[in-house]
Scaffold this motif. Structure first.
Motif, PDB file in Angstrom:
ATOM      1  N   ARG A 112       1.995   9.855  -1.085  1.00 43.63           N
ATOM      2  CA  ARG A 112       2.924   9.723   0.030  1.00 43.63           C
ATOM      3  C   ARG A 112       4.293  10.035  -0.524  1.00 43.63           C
ATOM      4  NH1 ARG A 112       3.572   6.724   4.901  1.00 43.63           N
ATOM      5  NH2 ARG A 112       1.443   5.961   4.824  1.00 43.63           N
ATOM      6  N   GLU A 113       5.051  10.845   0.208  1.00 49.76           N
ATOM      7  CA  GLU A 113       6.386  11.212  -0.282  1.00 49.76           C
ATOM      8  C   GLU A 113       7.380  10.073  -0.110  1.00 49.76           C
ATOM      9  OE1 GLU A 113       7.887  14.956   1.035  1.00 49.76           O
ATOM     10  OE2 GLU A 113       5.917  15.889   0.892  1.00 49.76           O
ATOM     11  N   ALA A 114       7.292   9.373   1.013  1.00 47.56           N
ATOM     12  CA  ALA A 114       8.236   8.300   1.314  1.00 47.56           C
ATOM     13  C   ALA A 114       7.629   7.423   2.397  1.00 47.56           C
ATOM     14  CB  ALA A 114       9.560   8.894   1.799  1.00 47.56           C
ATOM     15  N   PRO A 115       8.205   6.232   2.603  1.00 47.28           N
ATOM     16  CA  PRO A 115       7.725   5.420   3.712  1.00 47.28           C
ATOM     17  C   PRO A 115       8.040   6.112   5.033  1.00 47.28           C
ATOM     18  CG  PRO A 115       9.661   4.420   2.712  1.00 47.28           C
ATOM     19  CD  PRO A 115       9.288   5.602   1.874  1.00 47.28           C
ATOM     20  N   PRO A 116       7.428   5.679   6.113  1.00 44.54           N
ATOM     21  CA  PRO A 116       7.751   6.278   7.416  1.00 44.54           C
ATOM     22  C   PRO A 116       9.250   6.214   7.682  1.00 44.54           C
ATOM     23  CG  PRO A 116       5.855   4.830   7.602  1.00 44.54           C
ATOM     24  CD  PRO A 116       6.408   4.651   6.217  1.00 44.54           C
ATOM     25  N   THR A 132      12.058   0.228   5.619  1.00 44.70           N
ATOM     26  CA  THR A 132      12.603  -0.294   4.374  1.00 44.70           C
ATOM     27  C   THR A 132      11.511  -1.150   3.762  1.00 44.70           C
ATOM     28  OG1 THR A 132      14.822  -0.347   5.315  1.00 44.70           O
ATOM     29  CG2 THR A 132      14.446  -1.677   3.341  1.00 44.70           C
ATOM     30  N   LEU A 133      11.038  -0.775   2.597  1.00 41.01           N
ATOM     31  CA  LEU A 133       9.955  -1.515   1.968  1.00 41.01           C
ATOM     32  C   LEU A 133      10.475  -2.791   1.380  1.00 41.01           C
ATOM     33  CD1 LEU A 133       7.981   1.378   0.230  1.00 41.01           C
ATOM     34  CD2 LEU A 133       7.678   0.416   2.507  1.00 41.01           C
ATOM     35  N   LYS A 134       9.862  -3.904   1.792  1.00 41.73           N
ATOM     36  CA  LYS A 134      10.273  -5.226   1.272  1.00 41.73           C
ATOM     37  C   LYS A 134       9.343  -5.648   0.185  1.00 41.73           C
ATOM     38  CE  LYS A 134      12.512  -6.812   5.441  1.00 41.73           C
ATOM     39  NZ  LYS A 134      12.665  -7.864   6.386  1.00 41.73           N
ATOM     40  N   ARG A 157       0.835  -1.206   0.000  1.00 40.10           N
ATOM     41  CA  ARG A 157       0.000   0.000   0.000  1.00 40.10           C
ATOM     42  C   ARG A 157       0.869   1.255   0.000  1.00 40.10           C
ATOM     43  NH1 ARG A 157      -3.040  -0.975   4.223  1.00 40.10           N
ATOM     44  NH2 ARG A 157      -1.869   0.299   5.681  1.00 40.10           N
ATOM     45  N   TRP A 158       1.934   1.256   0.823  1.00 38.47           N
ATOM     46  CA  TRP A 158       2.825   2.412   0.847  1.00 38.47           C
ATOM     47  C   TRP A 158       3.488   2.634  -0.500  1.00 38.47           C
ATOM     48  CZ3 TRP A 158       5.544   1.175   6.141  1.00 38.47           C
ATOM     49  CH2 TRP A 158       4.689   1.547   7.193  1.00 38.47           C
ATOM     50  N   ARG A 159       3.941   1.546  -1.158  1.00 38.29           N
ATOM     51  CA  ARG A 159       4.563   1.687  -2.483  1.00 38.29           C
ATOM     52  C   ARG A 159       3.574   2.286  -3.483  1.00 38.29           C
ATOM     53  NH1 ARG A 159       7.142  -3.007  -1.003  1.00 38.29           N
ATOM     54  NH2 ARG A 159       5.591  -4.353  -1.957  1.00 38.29           N
ATOM     55  N   ALA A 160       2.323   1.817  -3.446  1.00 38.82           N
ATOM     56  CA  ALA A 160       1.296   2.343  -4.354  1.00 38.82           C
ATOM     57  C   ALA A 160       1.031   3.823  -4.068  1.00 38.82           C
ATOM     58  CB  ALA A 160       0.005   1.536  -4.219  1.00 38.82           C
ATOM     59  N   GLU A 161       0.989   4.202  -2.800  1.00 39.48           N
ATOM     60  CA  GLU A 161       0.775   5.611  -2.436  1.00 39.48           C
ATOM     61  C   GLU A 161       1.937   6.484  -2.885  1.00 39.48           C
ATOM     62  OE1 GLU A 161       0.064   5.529   1.776  1.00 39.48           O
ATOM     63  OE2 GLU A 161      -1.955   4.691   1.538  1.00 39.48           O
ATOM     64  N   ILE A 162       3.156   5.977  -2.765  1.00 43.83           N
ATOM     65  CA  ILE A 162       4.337   6.732  -3.218  1.00 43.83           C
ATOM     66  C   ILE A 162       4.276   6.907  -4.734  1.00 43.83           C
ATOM     67  CG2 ILE A 162       6.857   6.617  -3.484  1.00 43.83           C
ATOM     68  CD1 ILE A 162       6.862   5.200  -0.677  1.00 43.83           C
TER      69      ILE A 162
END
Length: 197
Positions: free
Chosen positions: A187-191, A195-197, A177-182
């Motif tokens: 979303r600018e970046a993950p929290p 590290t997104l796996k 979900r974070w990758r899709a938002e970026i």
């Protein structure tokens, strides 16, 4: 930050710091045995020797990490110190990542090591990460939460359905979900630190 907000934050952190003792403790054979029984109760396919080893490691490694992270305060106070550069590690994802990596070294044949995140969609709660153990091939709902962060270096554990304090979501689902938002510019970046796996 206004003076009043600064004073309030300082008082709040002081109260949290005074709410108990934190950091490494002696590993109790009784506590290890209870976790071992909990892991065995996850399913008949869980090998007793693996459950015993995993339980011992979960408690012993929690104590090791508490010393390495220099835990002496409540979790949110310690988080503040880590974020200010005053302590080396000890955010929840540090605990989860280090516990996951340690358990993966065991090459369990009847247990899977998983990761989960809670509060990832909340606007006012901080994300919380943890490591879990599940019977081989089991999913999140079949797993045991291993959470050393929650009580400041004292291992908290419970089967996922009984851990009503958090609504756990598989890490890979949250990261997708974070990758899709970026990618969508939402979303600018993950929290910080993720590290997104």
């Amino acid at each position: 930050m206004s003076l009043i907000r600064s004073v309030f934050l300082g008082l709040a952190l002081g109260v949290l710091a005074a709410c108990g003792s934190y950091g490494p403790t002696d590993v109790s054979s009784h506590d290890v045995a209870k976790l071992e029984a909990g892991l065995l109760a996850l399913g008949p396919e869980v090998d007793p020797d693996e459950a015993a080893r995993a339980a011992r490691i979960a408690y012993e490694y929690t104590a090791i990490l508490a010393r390495e992270y220099e835990i002496a305060d409540a979790p949110l106070v310690h988080n503040t110190k880590v974020n200010m550069g005053l302590k080396p590690r000890g955010l929840c994802w540090h605990w989860a990542e280090d516990m996951e990596n340690r358990l993966l070294k065991e090459n369990f044949q009847t247990l899977d090591v998983l990761r989960a995140i809670a509060n990832a969609e909340s606007d006012w709660l901080i994300d919380h990460s943890t490591a879990l153990l599940a019977p081989r091939g089991g999913g999140l709902r079949d797993a045991m939460v291993l959470d050393p962060w929650r009580y400041g270096g004292r291992l908290a554990w419970a089967p996922v359905p009984e851990d009503t304090r958090y609504d756990w979501v598989p890490q890979e689902v949250v990261h997708a979900r974070w990758r899709a938002e970026i990618a969508a510019g939402k979303r600018e970046a993950p929290p910080v630190g993720a590290t997104l796996k």
